[in-house]
Scaffold this motif. Structure first.
Motif, PDB file in Angstrom:
ATOM      1  N   LEU A 169      10.741 -10.654  24.406  1.00 37.88           N
ATOM      2  CA  LEU A 169      12.229 -10.340  23.916  1.00 37.88           C
ATOM      3  C   LEU A 169      13.254 -10.812  23.411  1.00 37.88           C
ATOM      4  O   LEU A 169      13.285 -12.012  23.988  1.00 37.88           O
ATOM      5  CB  LEU A 169      12.685  -9.441  25.560  1.00 37.88           C
ATOM      6  N   ALA A 170      13.848 -10.523  22.181  1.00 35.37           N
ATOM      7  CA  ALA A 170      14.661 -11.435  21.529  1.00 35.37           C
ATOM      8  C   ALA A 170      15.696 -10.492  20.678  1.00 35.37           C
ATOM      9  O   ALA A 170      15.450  -9.385  20.811  1.00 35.37           O
ATOM     10  CB  ALA A 170      13.855 -12.515  20.603  1.00 35.37           C
ATOM     11  N   ASP A 171      16.569 -11.264  20.038  1.00 35.95           N
ATOM     12  CA  ASP A 171      17.480 -10.863  19.050  1.00 35.95           C
ATOM     13  C   ASP A 171      16.436  -9.835  18.167  1.00 35.95           C
ATOM     14  O   ASP A 171      15.794 -10.202  17.475  1.00 35.95           O
ATOM     15  CB  ASP A 171      18.517 -11.512  18.580  1.00 35.95           C
ATOM     16  N   LYS A 172      17.238  -8.469  17.791  1.00 40.76           N
ATOM     17  CA  LYS A 172      16.111  -7.839  16.761  1.00 40.76           C
ATOM     18  C   LYS A 172      16.427  -8.397  15.315  1.00 40.76           C
ATOM     19  O   LYS A 172      15.320  -8.324  14.929  1.00 40.76           O
ATOM     20  CB  LYS A 172      16.705  -6.198  16.867  1.00 40.76           C
ATOM     21  N   ALA A 173      17.435  -8.927  15.246  1.00 41.96           N
ATOM     22  CA  ALA A 173      17.547  -9.510  13.663  1.00 41.96           C
ATOM     23  C   ALA A 173      16.516 -10.821  13.707  1.00 41.96           C
ATOM     24  O   ALA A 173      16.150 -11.144  12.575  1.00 41.96           O
ATOM     25  CB  ALA A 173      18.984 -10.001  13.727  1.00 41.96           C
ATOM     26  N   TYR A 174      16.369 -11.413  14.734  1.00 32.28           N
ATOM     27  CA  TYR A 174      15.328 -12.589  14.615  1.00 32.28           C
ATOM     28  C   TYR A 174      13.835 -11.870  14.537  1.00 32.28           C
ATOM     29  O   TYR A 174      13.125 -12.519  14.096  1.00 32.28           O
ATOM     30  CB  TYR A 174      15.411 -13.466  15.917  1.00 32.28           C
TER      31      TYR A 174
END
Length: 240
Positions: A169-174
């Protein structure tokens, strides 16, 4: 003698004022597209471009330094740099320790990436970077899942690749460029909105510096240049 002392004092005061206008910008340098180290060994990415423009509009001379994520707030508080600009979401917990500028992004969607789009997220092992809003979300809002924390986002993604975790789970942009580049990785489940957008982190005593950056951020919102930069450099992020 009196004139000499007065001139010296004025010189020291001028030097002090100039020193205050040199702002050290602390970033992680490991979270593209927000911030990363380019082939020339320099800080690059959305936040480098934005930060340089904000400093220009605020009439500040800025230098960039890198710091590991897990100690980025303590080193700001202790004075090793003056500002954090590192994809840091505004949260009540962080606001107990540091101040934030007005947000320069909307709350960015976080996403799950797995080896299988049908991965069981609710009871699976979820990897996340230590100290992030994503790690906090898994711990607090996914009671049947197991949180596996890593020092860097790259390590969290690698945990999925090697089967140590079911999803990251992480920032979608990343995650977008990673998922697009690797056929074995895919988005799973629904996006989640966490935090209050991303802002610059400052010491709570630096109200004047915060005001300068707030004014610069608002000027970029007003003339549309911030939205242009978000659209160009942050895939999937909503403009203001």
């Amino acid at each position: 003698m009196k004139l000499i002392l007065t001139a010296a004092a004025l010189s020291l005061l001028a030097g002090s004022a100039m020193a205050q206008d040199v702002v050290r910008m602390g970033t992680e340098g490991a979270y593209p597209p927000y911030n990363f180290i380019n082939d020339a060994g320099e800080v690059d990415g959305f936040e480098r471009v934005l930060g340089d423009e904000l400093c220009k509009r605020a009439a500040l001379t800025c230098t960039w330094v890198t710091n590991d994520w897990d100690s980025i707030i303590p080193n700001l508080v202790s004075g090793n740099y003056d500002v954090i600009m590192a994809g840091m979401s505004i949260t009540p917990e962080r606001q107990e320790v540091i101040a934030f500028s007005d947000p320069y992004t909307q709350p960015d969607p976080s996403a799950f990436v797995a080896m299988n789009a049908d991965a069981d997220l609710s009871t699976g092992i979820i990897a996340a970077q230590t100290g992030t809003i994503q790690a906090g979300y898994v711990a607090a809002d996914m009671p049947d899942a197991t949180l596996l924390e890593f020092a860097t986002p790259e390590e969290a993604v690698s945990a999925v690749r090697n089967g140590e975790a079911d999803a990251v789970l992480a920032d979608k942009a990343y995650l977008v460029p990673i998922a697009e580049a690797e056929a074995d990785l895919d988005f799973a489940g629904d996006d989640v909105l966490i935090g209050g957008g991303i802002g610059l982190g400052l010491r709570q005593t630096d109200a004047e510096l915060k005001a300068k950056f707030d004014t610069a951020i608002q000027s970029m919102k007003d003339d549309g240049s911030l939205n242009t930069l978000i659209t160009e450099m942050l895939p999937g992020s909503a403009p203001f």
